[in-house]
Motif scaffolding. Sequence first.
Motif, mmCIF file in Angstrom:
data_model
loop_
_atom_site.group_PDB
_atom_site.id
_atom_site.type_symbol
_atom_site.label_atom_id
_atom_site.label_comp_id
_atom_site.label_asym_id
_atom_site.label_seq_id
_atom_site.Cartn_x
_atom_site.Cartn_y
_atom_site.Cartn_z
ATOM 1 N N SER A 57 -5.974 -0.825 0.206
ATOM 2 C CA SER A 57 -6.769 -2.020 -0.071
ATOM 3 C C SER A 57 -6.349 -3.186 0.815
ATOM 4 O O SER A 57 -5.198 -3.285 1.254
ATOM 5 N N ASN A 58 -7.280 -4.085 1.068
ATOM 6 C CA ASN A 58 -6.987 -5.269 1.894
ATOM 7 C C ASN A 58 -5.928 -6.153 1.262
ATOM 8 O O ASN A 58 -5.110 -6.748 1.966
ATOM 9 N N SER A 59 -5.935 -6.237 -0.063
ATOM 10 C CA SER A 59 -4.965 -7.106 -0.746
ATOM 11 C C SER A 59 -3.535 -6.639 -0.502
ATOM 12 O O SER A 59 -2.621 -7.453 -0.335
ATOM 13 N N THR A 60 -3.332 -5.300 -0.475
ATOM 14 C CA THR A 60 -1.992 -4.766 -0.204
ATOM 15 C C THR A 60 -1.570 -5.070 1.226
ATOM 16 O O THR A 60 -0.420 -5.467 1.489
ATOM 17 N N ILE A 61 -2.492 -4.906 2.172
ATOM 18 C CA ILE A 61 -2.196 -5.191 3.584
ATOM 19 C C ILE A 61 -1.808 -6.649 3.761
ATOM 20 O O ILE A 61 -0.834 -6.979 4.457
ATOM 21 N N VAL A 62 -2.548 -7.548 3.100
ATOM 22 C CA VAL A 62 -2.265 -8.989 3.200
ATOM 23 C C VAL A 62 -0.928 -9.315 2.548
ATOM 24 O O VAL A 62 -0.107 -10.065 3.105
ATOM 25 N N HIS A 65 1.979 -8.245 4.688
ATOM 26 C CA HIS A 65 1.991 -8.765 6.070
ATOM 27 C C HIS A 65 2.186 -7.636 7.081
ATOM 28 O O HIS A 65 3.047 -7.715 7.975
ATOM 29 N N CYS A 68 -0.485 -3.694 12.775
ATOM 30 C CA CYS A 68 -1.409 -2.570 12.952
ATOM 31 C C CYS A 68 -0.709 -1.227 12.837
ATOM 32 O O CYS A 68 -1.238 -0.275 12.241
ATOM 33 N N GLN A 71 0.125 -0.585 9.175
ATOM 34 C CA GLN A 71 -1.106 -0.289 8.443
ATOM 35 C C GLN A 71 -1.523 1.164 8.652
ATOM 36 O O GLN A 71 -1.863 1.874 7.702
ATOM 37 N N LYS A 103 -12.602 6.632 7.829
ATOM 38 C CA LYS A 103 -12.342 6.030 9.138
ATOM 39 C C LYS A 103 -11.533 6.925 10.072
ATOM 40 O O LYS A 103 -11.248 6.531 11.200
#
Length: 313
Positions: A57-62, A65, A68, A71, A103
């Motif tokens: 999820s994007n929230s975990t990536i944000v 921090h 690439c 990620q 993806k």
Amino acid sequence: MRMTLTTLNWRRREMVRWLVTCATEIGVYALDSIMQNWFTLFTPTEATSIVATTVMSNSTIVRLHLDCHQQEKLASSARTLALQCAMKDPQNCALSALTLCEKDHIAFETAYQIVLDAATTSMSYSQLFTIARYMEHRGYPMRAYKLATLAITHLNLSYNQDTHPAINDVLWACALSHSLGKNELAAVIPLVVKSVKCATVLSDILRRCTLTTPGMVGLHGRRNSAKLMSLDKAPLRQLLDATIGAYINTTHSRLTHISPRHYSEFIEFLSKARETFLMAHDGHIQFTQFIDNLKQIYKGKKKLMMLVRERFG
């Protein structure tokens, strides 16, 4: 306090979410370790629907921090987990695996192959239809078609199941086949005829197939100049005959235990049947013979046969 199974499952899911959330607070390595050892901690469904989904999820990536490289490392672990879960429990994890692997071409192909391998033994028609619709949504109409045909072979829709939950899926599968072209429609119709015995469903499919030319609008918007398919030739002739046969069988089944309060409904059913009979080149003769047989066989049901005579002669 008494705990129901539903409550326990809910509490377990909440604990899994809490564990994964805690791991995201510690770093990448804790998450990676959890995913590497998922089978000792979670069920396949929990691992895909909660663990892998949270990790990607994007929230975990944000929150973490991540650059690439980090990620991609986590995403790769999550995809590997999803594929392992799909192999272990394709019924509950295949769709999640496909979604999580969208993806990555190789991972997505692997997930699709897992679905195909499991389709004949481990998947229900409803699960296959769900994945087929997903494939169409993602822009893979031929793969959607392949899965839809497999789903139809798992289906058994009897004469009196005119409100069966799979009806919309069958209509969608036939519309998809029709949009792809004559060959695809010709391949799916025998499967439908074998699996679907409900007259109203068959007549609906037949009507839709006669409105436009198969493959009229191709995948790239090119219009097909071919003529409408003939009802006197395969595959529509087979569908027409099956639909007429289904109306005949259903009529006799209904008359076996019919009560007076259902007489008007039955007359309307015969009107629908006549519409289908008349699609055949000798349909008028067939329907007349059919009605004459009914009046002879069920002459003891005098009031009903009087209504039949009033409507159909």
